[in-house]
Design a protein around this motif. Sequence first.
Motif, short mmCIF file in Angstrom:
data_model
loop_
_atom_site.label_atom_id
_atom_site.label_comp_id
_atom_site.label_asym_id
_atom_site.label_seq_id
_atom_site.Cartn_x
_atom_site.Cartn_y
_atom_site.Cartn_z
N SER A 88 -11.19 -4.91 -21.88
CA SER A 88 -12.07 -6.02 -21.53
C SER A 88 -12.41 -6.01 -20.04
O SER A 88 -13.56 -6.25 -19.65
CB SER A 88 -11.42 -7.35 -21.91
OG SER A 88 -11.18 -7.43 -23.31
N ARG A 89 -11.40 -5.72 -19.20
CA ARG A 89 -11.66 -5.66 -17.75
C ARG A 89 -12.63 -4.52 -17.42
O ARG A 89 -13.56 -4.70 -16.62
CB ARG A 89 -10.34 -5.48 -16.99
CG ARG A 89 -9.45 -6.71 -16.97
CD ARG A 89 -8.33 -6.56 -15.96
NE ARG A 89 -7.40 -5.51 -16.35
CZ ARG A 89 -6.32 -5.71 -17.11
NH1 ARG A 89 -6.04 -6.92 -17.55
NH2 ARG A 89 -5.51 -4.71 -17.42
N GLU A 90 -12.43 -3.37 -18.04
CA GLU A 90 -13.32 -2.24 -17.79
C GLU A 90 -14.74 -2.53 -18.28
O GLU A 90 -15.71 -2.19 -17.62
CB GLU A 90 -12.78 -0.99 -18.47
CG GLU A 90 -11.47 -0.49 -17.86
CD GLU A 90 -10.90 0.70 -18.62
OE1 GLU A 90 -11.48 1.05 -19.68
OE2 GLU A 90 -9.88 1.26 -18.17
N ARG A 91 -14.84 -3.19 -19.45
CA ARG A 91 -16.16 -3.54 -19.98
C ARG A 91 -16.88 -4.51 -19.06
O ARG A 91 -18.06 -4.34 -18.75
CB ARG A 91 -15.99 -4.15 -21.37
CG ARG A 91 -17.30 -4.60 -22.04
CD ARG A 91 -17.00 -5.50 -23.22
NE ARG A 91 -16.23 -6.67 -22.79
CZ ARG A 91 -15.56 -7.45 -23.62
NH1 ARG A 91 -15.52 -7.19 -24.92
NH2 ARG A 91 -14.88 -8.50 -23.16
N ASP A 92 -16.17 -5.55 -18.59
CA ASP A 92 -16.79 -6.54 -17.70
C ASP A 92 -17.22 -5.89 -16.38
O ASP A 92 -18.30 -6.21 -15.84
CB ASP A 92 -15.81 -7.68 -17.42
CG ASP A 92 -15.51 -8.50 -18.67
OD1 ASP A 92 -16.28 -8.39 -19.65
OD2 ASP A 92 -14.49 -9.22 -18.68
N ALA A 93 -16.38 -4.99 -15.86
CA ALA A 93 -16.74 -4.30 -14.62
C ALA A 93 -17.97 -3.42 -14.81
O ALA A 93 -18.85 -3.36 -13.94
CB ALA A 93 -15.55 -3.45 -14.13
N TYR A 94 -18.05 -2.77 -15.97
CA TYR A 94 -19.21 -1.92 -16.27
C TYR A 94 -20.48 -2.75 -16.35
O TYR A 94 -21.52 -2.38 -15.78
CB TYR A 94 -18.97 -1.19 -17.58
CG TYR A 94 -20.16 -0.40 -18.08
CD1 TYR A 94 -20.50 0.82 -17.51
CD2 TYR A 94 -20.94 -0.90 -19.12
CE1 TYR A 94 -21.59 1.53 -17.97
CE2 TYR A 94 -22.04 -0.19 -19.58
CZ TYR A 94 -22.36 1.03 -19.02
OH TYR A 94 -23.44 1.72 -19.47
N HIS A 95 -20.42 -3.88 -17.05
CA HIS A 95 -21.59 -4.74 -17.17
C HIS A 95 -21.99 -5.31 -15.81
O HIS A 95 -23.19 -5.46 -15.52
CB HIS A 95 -21.31 -5.88 -18.15
CG HIS A 95 -21.22 -5.41 -19.57
ND1 HIS A 95 -20.64 -6.15 -20.58
CD2 HIS A 95 -21.63 -4.27 -20.16
CE1 HIS A 95 -20.72 -5.51 -21.71
NE2 HIS A 95 -21.30 -4.34 -21.48
#
Length: 263
Positions: A88-95
């Motif tokens: 989730s952290r990686e996804r939010d950072a990517y977005h």
Amino acid sequence: MQRYQTEDEHRKAMRAKINKTIKRGRRRKRIIRRLKKAVPGICIGVFIAGMGAWCIAAPLPDPDDYEPYRFQAENGQWYTQEEYEQMSRERDAYHQREREEAEKEAQMIRDYQEQYQKDQEAEWKLYQEQTRTGLIHSMDFDASDAYLLEKIAMAEAESEDTEGKALVMLVVLNRVWDARFPDTIEEVIMQDGAFTPVSNGRYDKVEPDADCMKAMELITVEHWDESQGALYFEKASDESTWHSRNLQKLFTHGAHAFYTEKE
């Protein structure tokens, strides 16, 4: 299966088998009785001692050996709680990076469009200046046109200084260049209602003096142009006039106020 000739042989064989089993059982009981007499409680002691030794020697289970609990997320993949939080952290950072890059690109496009608009306006302004200056500097008028300019300057600004006379000539030249007015010097001067001396006949009566010729030389030889693109002029006054109400005032020189169209 073994087959017997007579019934007697079969009975004898069965009796022998039973006797053998009984003897084996009696022998086992004797051995057990002897062991009990020799070492009382040996069976129980051995069992208890063995269980205690196993409990002491057996290692405790390692928590790391247990497989962590997994659940299926909305994307169809299976995660542990720790893996899901990391994902989730990686996804939010990517977005977030995507949003920042999209905003950066959008800002670059806006900056480019703004700069392009400024460049176009600057090029158009330069083109206008060069066209108007070219009309004046390249002497795109002959001696008869020069005479007409000197006459209108004499009729409109006889009492003005050399620059005041040159400014009247430049207003005529500015109109020649402007698409809202006729294309020749004579047509601009003779346009109905354009210049009062033409309407009241003064223009036809005056002859240019030496100062008008000097004003022409100021424009054609020295390339002087302080008109700021003026298209109109009138006698300077503090009173409200059609010019002051409907046009944009540029400056005042001598007895004349100079104007251009409002943007």
